[in-house]
Design an enzyme around this catalytic site. Structure first.
Site, PDB file in Angstrom:
ATOM      1  N   ASN A 196       0.355   0.223   6.543  1.00 48.18           N
ATOM      2  CA  ASN A 196       0.804  -0.858   5.663  1.00 48.18           C
ATOM      3  C   ASN A 196       0.931  -2.104   6.446  1.00 48.18           C
ATOM      4  O   ASN A 196       1.866  -1.758   7.293  1.00 48.18           O
ATOM      5  CB  ASN A 196       1.953  -0.215   4.653  1.00 48.18           C
ATOM      6  CG  ASN A 196       1.704   0.633   3.739  1.00 48.18           C
ATOM      7  OD1 ASN A 196       0.591   1.016   3.589  1.00 48.18           O
ATOM      8  ND2 ASN A 196       2.653   1.375   3.273  1.00 48.18           N
ATOM      9  N   GLY A 197       0.819  -3.112   5.942  1.00 47.95           N
ATOM     10  CA  GLY A 197       1.175  -4.215   6.722  1.00 47.95           C
ATOM     11  C   GLY A 197       0.148  -5.034   7.211  1.00 47.95           C
ATOM     12  O   GLY A 197      -1.199  -4.939   6.818  1.00 47.95           O
ATOM     13  N   GLU A 207       2.098 -10.295 -18.190  1.00 48.67           N
ATOM     14  CA  GLU A 207       1.860  -9.177 -17.069  1.00 48.67           C
ATOM     15  C   GLU A 207       0.778  -8.150 -17.705  1.00 48.67           C
ATOM     16  O   GLU A 207      -0.011  -7.744 -17.201  1.00 48.67           O
ATOM     17  CB  GLU A 207       2.942  -8.482 -16.866  1.00 48.67           C
ATOM     18  CG  GLU A 207       3.822  -9.383 -15.898  1.00 48.67           C
ATOM     19  CD  GLU A 207       5.039  -8.604 -15.169  1.00 48.67           C
ATOM     20  OE1 GLU A 207       5.903  -8.425 -16.005  1.00 48.67           O
ATOM     21  OE2 GLU A 207       5.081  -8.073 -14.339  1.00 48.67           O
ATOM     22  N   HIS A 257       9.813 -32.613 -26.233  1.00 49.68           N
ATOM     23  CA  HIS A 257       9.278 -33.432 -25.038  1.00 49.68           C
ATOM     24  C   HIS A 257       8.043 -32.940 -24.631  1.00 49.68           C
ATOM     25  O   HIS A 257       7.600 -33.368 -23.353  1.00 49.68           O
ATOM     26  CB  HIS A 257      10.579 -33.244 -24.193  1.00 49.68           C
ATOM     27  CG  HIS A 257      11.700 -33.577 -24.346  1.00 49.68           C
ATOM     28  ND1 HIS A 257      12.131 -34.943 -24.343  1.00 49.68           N
ATOM     29  CD2 HIS A 257      12.971 -32.824 -24.876  1.00 49.68           C
ATOM     30  CE1 HIS A 257      13.338 -35.144 -24.874  1.00 49.68           C
ATOM     31  NE2 HIS A 257      13.702 -33.786 -25.098  1.00 49.68           N
ATOM     32  N   LYS A 306       6.728 -10.759 -19.453  1.00 48.40           N
ATOM     33  CA  LYS A 306       6.332  -9.447 -19.979  1.00 48.40           C
ATOM     34  C   LYS A 306       5.117  -9.475 -20.564  1.00 48.40           C
ATOM     35  O   LYS A 306       4.152  -8.738 -20.448  1.00 48.40           O
ATOM     36  CB  LYS A 306       7.059  -8.732 -20.788  1.00 48.40           C
ATOM     37  CG  LYS A 306       8.436  -8.358 -20.347  1.00 48.40           C
ATOM     38  CD  LYS A 306       8.563  -7.024 -19.440  1.00 48.40           C
ATOM     39  CE  LYS A 306       8.044  -7.559 -17.997  1.00 48.40           C
ATOM     40  NZ  LYS A 306       9.509  -7.722 -17.247  1.00 48.40           N
ATOM     41  N   LYS A 365       3.695  -2.863  -7.893  1.00 44.58           N
ATOM     42  CA  LYS A 365       5.149  -2.771  -8.136  1.00 44.58           C
ATOM     43  C   LYS A 365       5.941  -3.425  -7.093  1.00 44.58           C
ATOM     44  O   LYS A 365       6.975  -3.876  -7.273  1.00 44.58           O
ATOM     45  CB  LYS A 365       5.482  -1.327  -8.537  1.00 44.58           C
ATOM     46  CG  LYS A 365       6.892  -0.853  -8.899  1.00 44.58           C
ATOM     47  CD  LYS A 365       6.947  -1.481 -10.102  1.00 44.58           C
ATOM     48  CE  LYS A 365       8.623  -1.061 -10.651  1.00 44.58           C
ATOM     49  NZ  LYS A 365       8.907  -1.959 -11.800  1.00 44.58           N
ATOM     50  N   TRP A 408      -4.354  -1.670  -0.484  1.00 45.24           N
ATOM     51  CA  TRP A 408      -4.639  -3.091  -1.168  1.00 45.24           C
ATOM     52  C   TRP A 408      -5.120  -4.040  -0.311  1.00 45.24           C
ATOM     53  O   TRP A 408      -4.562  -4.442   0.716  1.00 45.24           O
ATOM     54  CB  TRP A 408      -3.019  -3.498  -1.627  1.00 45.24           C
ATOM     55  CG  TRP A 408      -3.198  -4.280  -2.873  1.00 45.24           C
ATOM     56  CD1 TRP A 408      -3.336  -4.357  -4.243  1.00 45.24           C
ATOM     57  CD2 TRP A 408      -2.889  -5.841  -2.730  1.00 45.24           C
ATOM     58  NE1 TRP A 408      -3.250  -5.190  -4.915  1.00 45.24           N
ATOM     59  CE2 TRP A 408      -3.049  -6.224  -3.967  1.00 45.24           C
ATOM     60  CE3 TRP A 408      -2.619  -6.864  -1.612  1.00 45.24           C
ATOM     61  CZ2 TRP A 408      -2.885  -7.729  -3.989  1.00 45.24           C
ATOM     62  CZ3 TRP A 408      -2.429  -7.900  -1.833  1.00 45.24           C
ATOM     63  CH2 TRP A 408      -2.594  -8.558  -3.188  1.00 45.24           C
ATOM     64  N   CYS A 442       0.781  -1.047  -0.186  1.00 44.70           N
ATOM     65  CA  CYS A 442       0.053   0.004  -0.032  1.00 44.70           C
ATOM     66  C   CYS A 442       0.873   1.290  -0.049  1.00 44.70           C
ATOM     67  O   CYS A 442       2.187   1.250   0.027  1.00 44.70           O
ATOM     68  CB  CYS A 442      -0.735   0.065   1.252  1.00 44.70           C
ATOM     69  SG  CYS A 442      -1.670  -1.515   1.633  1.00 44.70           S
ATOM     70  N   ARG A 469       2.274   1.400  -7.166  1.00 38.67           N
ATOM     71  CA  ARG A 469       2.677   0.386  -6.145  1.00 38.67           C
ATOM     72  C   ARG A 469       1.290  -0.741  -6.045  1.00 38.67           C
ATOM     73  O   ARG A 469       1.655  -1.806  -5.704  1.00 38.67           O
ATOM     74  CB  ARG A 469       2.913   0.937  -4.796  1.00 38.67           C
ATOM     75  CG  ARG A 469       4.122   1.812  -4.565  1.00 38.67           C
ATOM     76  CD  ARG A 469       4.020   2.394  -3.279  1.00 38.67           C
ATOM     77  NE  ARG A 469       4.096   1.480  -2.103  1.00 38.67           N
ATOM     78  CZ  ARG A 469       5.476   1.266  -1.503  1.00 38.67           C
ATOM     79  NH1 ARG A 469       6.526   1.904  -1.949  1.00 38.67           N
ATOM     80  NH2 ARG A 469       5.435   0.350  -0.478  1.00 38.67           N
ATOM     81  N   GLU A 487      11.644 -14.216 -19.464  1.00 38.32           N
ATOM     82  CA  GLU A 487      11.252 -13.089 -19.305  1.00 38.32           C
ATOM     83  C   GLU A 487      10.431 -12.302 -20.348  1.00 38.32           C
ATOM     84  O   GLU A 487       9.412 -11.442 -19.867  1.00 38.32           O
ATOM     85  CB  GLU A 487      12.683 -12.099 -19.434  1.00 38.32           C
ATOM     86  CG  GLU A 487      12.478 -10.629 -19.160  1.00 38.32           C
ATOM     87  CD  GLU A 487      11.951 -10.148 -17.862  1.00 38.32           C
ATOM     88  OE1 GLU A 487      11.509 -10.773 -16.968  1.00 38.32           O
ATOM     89  OE2 GLU A 487      11.713  -9.016 -17.860  1.00 38.32           O
TER      90      GLU A 487
HETATM   91  C1  F6R Z   1       8.062  -8.588 -13.573  1.00 39.35           C
HETATM   92  C2  F6R Z   1       8.151  -7.892 -12.276  1.00 39.35           C
HETATM   93  C3  F6R Z   1       8.324  -8.578 -11.107  1.00 39.35           C
HETATM   94  C4  F6R Z   1       9.421  -8.275 -10.387  1.00 39.35           C
HETATM   95  C5  F6R Z   1       9.509  -8.980  -8.980  1.00 39.35           C
HETATM   96  C6  F6R Z   1      10.619  -8.661  -8.009  1.00 39.35           C
HETATM   97  O1  F6R Z   1       8.021  -7.531 -14.726  1.00 39.35           O
HETATM   98  O2  F6R Z   1       8.120  -6.386 -12.384  1.00 39.35           O
HETATM   99  O3  F6R Z   1       8.269  -9.958 -11.522  1.00 39.35           O
HETATM  100  O4  F6R Z   1      10.574  -8.329 -10.915  1.00 39.35           O
HETATM  101  O5  F6R Z   1       8.330  -8.628  -8.300  1.00 39.35           O
HETATM  102  O6  F6R Z   1      10.539  -7.287  -7.619  1.00 39.35           O
HETATM  103  P1  F6R Z   1      11.830  -6.736  -6.983  1.00 39.35           P
HETATM  104  O7  F6R Z   1      12.831  -6.665  -8.107  1.00 39.35           O
HETATM  105  O8  F6R Z   1      11.619  -5.083  -6.753  1.00 39.35           O
HETATM  106  O9  F6R Z   1      12.429  -7.368  -6.108  1.00 39.35           O
END
Ligand code: F6R
Length: 643
Positions: A130-131, A523, A539, A520, A638, A104, A36, A61, A516
């Site tokens: 937060n928490g 997401e 396989h 992307k 985030k 959140w 949050c 966030r 990766e």
């Molecule tokens: C993917 C993404 C997440 C972060 C993951 C780790 O696009 O953003 O998979 O990579 O949540 O986050 P950090 O790097 O902040 O520990």
């Protein structure tokens, strides 16, 4: 009093110093906290504009409701977006202090009633949190037995009521907060206001990030640096078990037991422009387009071309340990974990040291079987606040291992809790999907691998690092060239915009990039995407292939080009559409596939940095064509500070 060796990271330099660490109450075990946002302000200006702008800055966030309390005016809360809240604020809703929050939902639905701030039942104490308060149910029952009425289903209201319960007439707010916090189990970052002491705000932290900004016109509270950047660069990062008391004229930092602390004021290095969109439609696109500067910034001052050497100031003090390392464990979550997989290959290839990579949410529960004296943990995190990564670090430390961080957010918890590390210098990453930070993580791993090679091999070997170092210096230029082709990547994305599924394949250095790329796409465009090592196709996964299930093939002309090429032939023979990311002569690739993206050629160990960029753009343009909320995809946040 406990003293502990505490390391302060710096650009190219590292310094250790002893700082006083205050014991955290034993019962306050850090388990979980949520994602949050908190902001607060007290000073000579009207608090409301900062609070609303601050919430907007923290939107990235992730949240589902928002609320604000301003001294003398009361609280307004809304489900949904900060813009809903902003629209509900009447003229004249102004005051010299206040607190605000993006929530959140964890306990209770994301409704107006459950949104923060929460108050005690006399409406005196106001709290944002937060928490998670783990023992909220028992405290709630106890307070209800004394006749206190609860308005919401949240654990946060329990804390507000508990503070209110301790807030007898002759007791200052900080004492009531301190007494209440002694009783709660769980994790929190909180900001507290009171109608009885409107010239005071309290902030306290245990397991959920919080910082205090020190400005000319007052003091700020924020979950991270983004809301305060435009007001001040002078900040104090609260550590676990610390509390701040702010008035319009002064601040004091203390332990939760109210023993005074002398905390260092740090200067934020990120500039405001870096945290704004600079005319791009989305932060994600802006951050992808920043790749050349990001690579320059990550490399700046760290490559010694004349001597074929690497300078990582943040690791200088631990070079002996690096020299003695017999095993390395890399951990992280999501993209950071995939960067770790690239790191594994780089370190094994260049330095010959065995590496294991594990997602942090698994590593933290595994038994460490390695000898701590010669094993090093490298934790990778953009935000520096990811709960699982942090706990994996704490477990490794308990086991006696040296812990290093590859972290982007300066001063974040992971940067502070690891023994040493390297900052990415990628600048603030606001888009929820990681892009520029991922590029810089791989780049840092290249530097770390070269440093380990230097420390583990004879100097006579140095010339073999020379080509990689030379290629590293070219990365920003190569990235620039890829970014000149955004139109053709957008056109390819347009041809596949209706796909329901996609498969990403690659080998060796391209194998983590397949993961990766698929992440992307999942997401931000909500397309189901899978990643496989190209050799695995036979396989099982090849059974999925038909004309509606495209494959993104990562096949630069590296040592495994021919092998991946055979896999492509097999897919094509089954009617599968193929998007190829390759290097050099297009002719061969065009024979095989209808959609080809060419990236500049480089050493195969550095190629992941380049092949990632078109995948980021591809996912972006698919999501754009589908008209999706790219910077804030559904269900994602985030900073994942929940286990
Ligand atoms: C993917 C993404 C997440 C972060 C993951 C780790 O696009 O953003 O998979 O990579 O949540 O986050 P950090 O790097 O902040 O520990």
């Amino acid at each position: 009093m406990m003293f502990r060796l505490y390391q302060v990271w710096s650009h190219f330099d590292v310094s250790y110093r002893y700082v006083q660490m205050h014991p955290v109450p034993a019962k306050a075990v850090i388990l979980l906290h949520t994602m949050c946002g908190i902001v607060g302000y007290i000073g000579s200006k009207n608090a409301t504009p900062f609070l609303i702008e601050g919430l907007r800055a923290l939107e990235y966030r992730g949240y589902d409701s928002a609320g604000i309390y301003v001294a003398g005016k009361g609280a307004i809360k809304r489900a949904g977006k900060v813009s809903n809240l902003a629209e509900s604020i009447p003229a004249g809703f102004a005051g010299p202090s206040g607190i605000a929050h993006t929530r959140w939902a964890t306990h209770g639905a994301p409704t107006e009633k459950n949104a923060h701030p929460h108050s005690d039942d006399t409406g005196t104490v106001w709290l944002v949190h937060n928490g998670i308060i783990e023992n909220y149910a028992e405290i709630r029952t106890r307070l209800q037995d004394t006749g206190i009425i609860f308005q919401s289903e949240t654990d946060t209201e329990v804390l507000a009521q508990l503070i209110g319960w301790y807030y007898a007439e002759n007791i200052p707010l900080e004492e009531a907060v301190s007494e209440a916090l002694k009783e709660v189990r769980g994790a929190y970052g909180i900001a507290v206001a009171s109608t009885r002491e409107p010239e005071k705000l309290i902030a306290a932290r245990l397991g959920s990030p919080l910082m205090i900004g020190i400005g000319d016109e007052g003091y700020y509270i924020a979950s991270d640096a983004t809301p305060v950047l435009s007001h001040t660069r002078q900040v104090i990062y609260l550590s676990d078990g610390e509390m701040a008391v702010l008035t319009p004229e002064a601040y004091s930092i203390m332990t939760l037991m109210r023993d005074p602390l002398d905390k260092e004021v740090e200067t934020l290095e990120w500039d405001l422009e870096a945290a704004q969109k600079k005319g791009y439609e989305h932060f994600m696109l802006k951050e992808i387009m920043e790749a050349p500067e990001v690579l320059e910034n990550t490399l700046r001052g760290r490559l010694d071309i004349e001597n074929n050497a690497i300078h990582l100031g943040g690791l200088r003090e631990v070079e002996d340990a690096l020299r003695n390392a017999k095993r390395i464990i890399i951990t992280g979550c999501g993209s950071a974990y995939y960067a770790g997989l690239v790191g594994e290959l780089l370190i094994e290839e260049l330095a010959g040291i065995p590496v294991e990579v594990e997602i942090a949410s698994e590593l933290r529960y595994r038994r460490f079987t390695t000898t701590p004296e010669d094993t090093i943990l490298i934790a990778v995190s953009q935000s520096g606040e990811t709960a699982d990564t942090l706990e994996a670090i704490r477990e490794a430390k308990k086991h006696g291992m040296l812990t290093l961080g590859i972290v982007n957010a300066v001063g974040s918890t992971i940067a502070r809790e690891t023994d040493a590390g390297v900052y990415n210098h990628a600048g603030p990453e606001i888009g929820v999907a990681s892009t520029k930070a991922f590029l810089s993580q791989m780049t840092v791993f290249a530097l770390v691998a070269l440093l380990l090679r230097e420390l583990h091999t004879e100097r006579s070997d140095a010339h073999s690092s020379a080509e990689i170092i030379r290629q590293l210096t070219r990365m920003p230029e190569y990235a620039r060239r890829i970014l000149e082709n955004t139109d053709s990547i957008a056109a390819i994305a347009a041809r596949h915009v209706d796909m329901r599924d996609a498969l990403y394949i690659g080998r060796k250095f391209q194998y983590p990039i397949a993961y990766e790329g698929a992440l992307k796409l999942k997401e931000i465009s909500y397309v189901h995407a899978e990643a496989y090592g190209a050799g695995e196709m036979k396989h099982g996964p090849i059974a999925l292939i038909d004309s509606s299930f495209p494959t993104v093939a990562l096949m630069p002309r590296d040592s495994l080009y021919e092998k991946t090429r055979s896999n492509i032939e097999e897919i094509r023979a089954r009617g599968g559409k193929i998007i190829t990311i390759t290097t050099g002569d297009t002719a061969d690739a065009e024979l095989l596939t209808e959609d080809v993206i060419i990236v500049p050629d480089t050493h195969e160990a550095l190629m992941p940095i380049l092949t990632t960029i078109p995948l980021q753009l591809f996912a972006y343009y698919v999501a754009l064509a589908r008209n999706l909320p790219i910077d804030m995809p559904r269900n994602l946040a985030k900073s994942v500070t929940v286990e």
